[in-house]
Write an enzyme that holds these catalytic residues in place. Sequence first.
Site, mmCIF file in Angstrom:
data_model
loop_
_atom_site.group_PDB
_atom_site.id
_atom_site.type_symbol
_atom_site.label_atom_id
_atom_site.label_comp_id
_atom_site.label_asym_id
_atom_site.label_seq_id
_atom_site.Cartn_x
_atom_site.Cartn_y
_atom_site.Cartn_z
ATOM 1 C CG HIS A 1 -4.563 3.308 43.377
ATOM 2 N ND1 HIS A 1 -4.769 2.592 42.429
ATOM 3 C CD2 HIS A 1 -4.528 2.708 44.735
ATOM 4 C CE1 HIS A 1 -4.666 1.260 42.940
ATOM 5 N NE2 HIS A 1 -4.704 1.177 44.129
ATOM 6 C CD GLU B 1 -3.402 2.552 48.201
ATOM 7 O OE1 GLU B 1 -3.157 1.275 48.325
ATOM 8 O OE2 GLU B 1 -4.253 3.356 47.802
ATOM 9 C CG HIS B 2 -0.317 -0.020 45.207
ATOM 10 N ND1 HIS B 2 -0.445 -1.298 44.763
ATOM 11 C CD2 HIS B 2 -1.294 0.459 45.118
ATOM 12 C CE1 HIS B 2 -1.526 -1.562 44.680
ATOM 13 N NE2 HIS B 2 -2.513 -0.577 44.931
ATOM 14 C CD GLU C 1 -5.920 -2.198 43.477
ATOM 15 O OE1 GLU C 1 -6.657 -1.788 44.397
ATOM 16 O OE2 GLU C 1 -4.808 -1.893 43.391
ATOM 17 C CD GLU D 1 3.155 -2.279 44.218
ATOM 18 O OE1 GLU D 1 1.958 -2.704 44.441
ATOM 19 O OE2 GLU D 1 4.277 -3.286 44.303
#
Length: 832
Positions: free
Chosen positions: A64, A67-68, A145, A138
């Site tokens: 994940h 992906e960022h 998130e 990030e």
Amino acid sequence: MAVGKSDVEIFKPRNDKREYRRIVLPNSLEVLLISDPDTDKAAASMDVSVGYFCDPDGLEGLAHFLEHMLFYASEKYPVEDSYSKYITEHGGSTNAFTSSEQTNFHFDVNAGSFEEALDRFAQFFVRPLMSRDATLREIKAVDSENQKNLLSDGWRMSQLQKHLCSKDHPYHKFSTGNWETLEVKPKSKGLDTRLELIKFYEENYSANLMHLVVYARESLDDIQKLVEREFCDIRNTERDYFHFLGQPCSVEHLQILVKAVPIREGHTLKITWPITPSIRYYKEGPVRYLSHLIGHEGEGSLFYILKQLGWAISLQAGEGDRSLEFSFLYVSIELTDAGHEHIEDIVGLLFKYILLLQNSGVMKWIFDELVAICETGFHYQDKIRPIHYVVNIASNMQLFPPEDWLVASSLPSKFVPSTIQKILDELTPKSVRIFWESKKFEGCTDSVEPWYGTPYTIEKVTASTIQQWIENTPDKNLHLPKPNIFIPTDLSLKHVQEKVKFPMPLRKSSFSRLWYKPDTVFFTPKAYIRIDFNCPQSNYSPEAEILTDVFTRLLMDYLNEYAYDAQVAGLYYAICHTDTGFQVIVVGYNHKMSILLETIIGKIKQFEVKPDRFAVIKETVTKDYENFKFRQPYQQALYYCSLLLEDHTWPWSDKLEVLPHLEANDLAEFLPRLLSKTFVECYIGGNVELHEAESMVQHIEDMLFKASHPISKPLFPSQHLTNRIVKLEEGLKYYYPVEGLNQKNENSALVHYIQVHQDDIKLNVKLQLFALIAKQPAFHQLRSVEQLGYITVLLQRNDSGVWGLQFIIQSTVQVPDAKYFSVSITTYFFKT
């Protein structure tokens, strides 16, 4: 290796004029090209067969996190966030998601800007840059998130189901990652997260594991040349596909009853079984057949009986968390307070219905109905936005053969009773998992799920125990559904005499006004009806507003047994409370639309308040208001912004205060007043002829206004309602801080609203252009540079024709004040 062009004919809907071509690049990247000369947006989606199942132990969330990181920069485009900036400035949007076995990246953009956008997108997979500075920032975004999700019951219960599985299976993993898993723990083990990220990318992101969909208005040949040029440099390491064999549940994880404490008020029962993945039998559609029956809401269904008993608010059945190796069939039931006290009976009734299906055998006529519904749905499907279309197809490409990339599992065609029976036989008491959520379990649990902190306890439930529950269930007449009368058979297109471009006022009386727009673009056998009942009595007090809301919900409730078949057959309806009264919407195949509309109007005219159903709806509404405090802080801030701007509205706290005192007789007394004076505003469009539209509105007038005992009279001119918004004085600023209602939520939020102008074409375009230009820089500055939080958005806003701009920030690191969220309001006028 030369580019391979497929000779496979891709099965597509009959009304689909787009052209498709499958190619395979020399690096083994498989691509679907879509040419649509009529599109104004181009789009692309890359699906990589690598998901969080591949996360290394001790680095949960790495897939994940990758992906960022791929959004930041590349060797060819090293300026940070330049990809997202380009997409946004050229009318597009971009996003990505990571699931268990895939990561999907996608974007859309104005068709004329597609070539450069695709080049920037391709660099994700050619030579991305993952700078150390961006890595740390990030990680904080990923943590933000996750913070957003910590108090979401959906995320919490999903992780609890994974937690109560085998630790040796990747299904058990924590998918999103946080500061602890991506920064603290790696450092404690001497690991550099950035180096591990690069290693993960280089070892797993291989062209042979990727599927690409490209949607543009150019010819297939031109799109192919573009794709060959942009994506040929993606490395192919011949990485084997990842296979995660076996079911995630061992014997110890079956026959369990899990009691868990949710965040929100309410009770939910979710019963699941591990089953053979239906993807292996997608043309036979076994789970579609079973979930259709178990989730049915018509007379004789499980939900119908539970509703009669006052135990259930909603019921859904289907397949979840599926893969090629394992899957779960679930039945999720939202319970009333009374239903919470009858769990054994509810589970017993569910198994009794499953026994009914087993004893009845697999019925061909039911399968044939499903085939007819699915065929009509596939061949007359609405055209969706290109960005959604490419994501759907890219996700299908690793699961289905090329000829079925568009249809996937949506069109069962082979009647094989033994396949359906095979899945049905797996729904046994010996393999069941029962998850029961209720705040009434607070203080009665003995375990905590580690990632989200959900309190829970586990009990064993033997097959003999469930057998006793079956034997002790109420004696109710469960039976299979009747044939569906709403399946459309007339799919012909109506003759349009005049090709009007815009809705036109067709007729007006003191009772109603009709706007009409025939379909001159899409040429599908569908129509849309919207009817606004403007009722001055609907919002004069908090009590009136609540009773109007309860009336619309009861109306939906009363119609459900009859109209559920219509929704199954593709004819949908909704009845809801509005600021000026209530609204009826009917949309779908036009063949039997008038029958459904007439039934709805008949129910309005002959409405009777049933005390037992009123009590259930009142309970539901009460929980909705009580759960306001569990909304995300930014959602609450947006609500308070609307409350400040709207001229006449009632706060949720006022409505929650009066709600307990309202009873069935209050609604019975209020309803004649609500309907006594009304004006009906109608819009009818699609595959409907002019005289049919007039006839529908005439029927409404005849039923409500012109009967021997009319229930409605026309409004006086002064009673026609308009929504009004408070005009903010130029140059003034207002600040409205509100303390967060949920003290467990560490997030705070800020909504900064700027009122700009009333509806005006020229000013609207100026505002739209400004928002388009400012959206990405605002996002980058607020989230990436200042790291204020995961949710940082700039949006246009339209309140009843009054346009504005709003900045939305939700954060755990920067707050307006501790435990507060706030609304900041100012005004500014664009000068012409």
